[in-house]
Design a protein around this motif. Structure first.
Motif, short mmCIF file in Angstrom:
data_model
loop_
_atom_site.label_atom_id
_atom_site.label_comp_id
_atom_site.label_asym_id
_atom_site.label_seq_id
_atom_site.Cartn_x
_atom_site.Cartn_y
_atom_site.Cartn_z
N UNK A 52 0.83 -1.21 0.00
CA UNK A 52 0.00 0.00 0.00
C UNK A 52 0.86 1.26 0.00
N UNK A 53 0.36 2.29 -0.67
CA UNK A 53 1.11 3.52 -0.83
C UNK A 53 0.69 4.61 0.16
N UNK A 54 -0.43 4.45 0.77
CA UNK A 54 -0.97 5.50 1.65
C UNK A 54 -0.43 5.37 3.08
N UNK A 55 -0.19 6.53 3.71
CA UNK A 55 0.24 6.57 5.10
C UNK A 55 -1.00 6.90 5.93
N UNK A 56 -1.22 6.15 7.01
CA UNK A 56 -2.38 6.38 7.88
C UNK A 56 -1.99 7.39 8.96
N UNK A 57 -2.22 8.69 8.65
CA UNK A 57 -1.85 9.74 9.60
C UNK A 57 -2.75 9.74 10.83
N UNK A 58 -3.99 9.28 10.70
CA UNK A 58 -4.89 9.23 11.86
C UNK A 58 -4.33 8.27 12.92
N UNK A 59 -3.70 7.22 12.52
CA UNK A 59 -3.07 6.28 13.44
C UNK A 59 -1.97 6.98 14.24
N UNK A 60 -1.14 7.77 13.56
CA UNK A 60 -0.05 8.48 14.24
C UNK A 60 -0.59 9.60 15.14
N UNK A 61 -1.72 10.23 14.73
CA UNK A 61 -2.32 11.27 15.59
C UNK A 61 -2.83 10.65 16.90
N UNK A 62 -3.32 9.44 16.82
CA UNK A 62 -3.83 8.77 18.02
C UNK A 62 -2.69 8.34 18.94
N UNK A 63 -1.55 8.04 18.41
CA UNK A 63 -0.43 7.54 19.20
C UNK A 63 0.43 8.67 19.76
N UNK A 64 0.75 9.65 18.93
CA UNK A 64 1.69 10.71 19.33
C UNK A 64 0.98 11.92 19.91
N UNK A 65 1.65 12.58 20.84
CA UNK A 65 1.06 13.76 21.48
C UNK A 65 1.28 15.02 20.65
N UNK A 66 2.40 15.15 19.99
CA UNK A 66 2.74 16.36 19.25
C UNK A 66 2.05 16.33 17.88
N UNK A 67 0.89 16.96 17.81
CA UNK A 67 0.09 16.95 16.60
C UNK A 67 0.66 17.86 15.51
#
Length: 175
Positions: A52-67
């Motif tokens: 897959x070519x797409x990056x799931x940014x919502x996943x990283x927003x849920x994990x990381x504090x620095x939005x």
């Protein structure tokens, strides 16, 4: 174009190239190395095209504090456009080099053919020549007119032996 190039690469008969062109040694080794690189790259492209070519940014927003970092990365990711290169210039350069190489090879072949003909003529002349024992002084003088001239010049100067004769054959006057 990529589809036609891809299908052309699949249709190459590598074994036939080596045999039909009569390639040997380093050329065959280079061709086999090129074939291996071609197959490795085709395999890697196939694997990468399936991922897959797409990056799931919502996943990283849920994990990381620095939005803000995620927003900056997403912005950079969406605005990224891969550089495209015009390969026509390189292909034209390669074609020109190839044409020059072919021209040089044909010129060399022509020179080699002429030299082979001369060598064959010389070999035939040697094979058809009379044995040295059967030659007369007149035959030698006709074959090399300069020999008569040099001999006459040496005799007029009082030299009866050619230079280096005594060193090679010894002193014959004591006989």
């Amino acid at each position: 174009m990529a589809t036609s190039a891809r299908s052309a690469a699949l249709k190459i008969n590598w074994a036939q190239i080596a045999t039909s062109l009569g390639l040997k040694g380093q050329t065959i080794a280079s061709l086999q190395a090129f074939k291996k690189r071609n197959e490795d790259i085709r395999r890697k492209v196939s694997i990468l095209s399936e991922t897959p070519q797409e990056v799931d940014f919502s996943h990283y927003r849920a994990i990381l504090k620095n939005q803000t970092v995620i927003n900056e990365i997403e912005k950079a990711y969406t605005s990224f456009k891969p550089a495209t290169y015009d390969l026509n210039k390189q292909l034209k350069t390669i074609e020109a080099f190839e044409a020059e190489a072919i021209k040089n090879a044909e010129a060399t072949k022509g020179r080699v053919d002429v030299e082979l003909q001369e060598l064959e003529k010389t070999l035939k002349n040697i094979e058809e020549a009379r044995p040295f024992e059967d030659l007369t002084v007149d035959d030698i003088a006709r074959a090399g007119p300069d020999i008569d001239i040099r001999t006459a010049d040496m005799v007029s100067k009082g030299r009866w032996m050619p230079a280096g004769y005594k060193e090679k054959f010894g002193e014959l006057s004591i006989l």
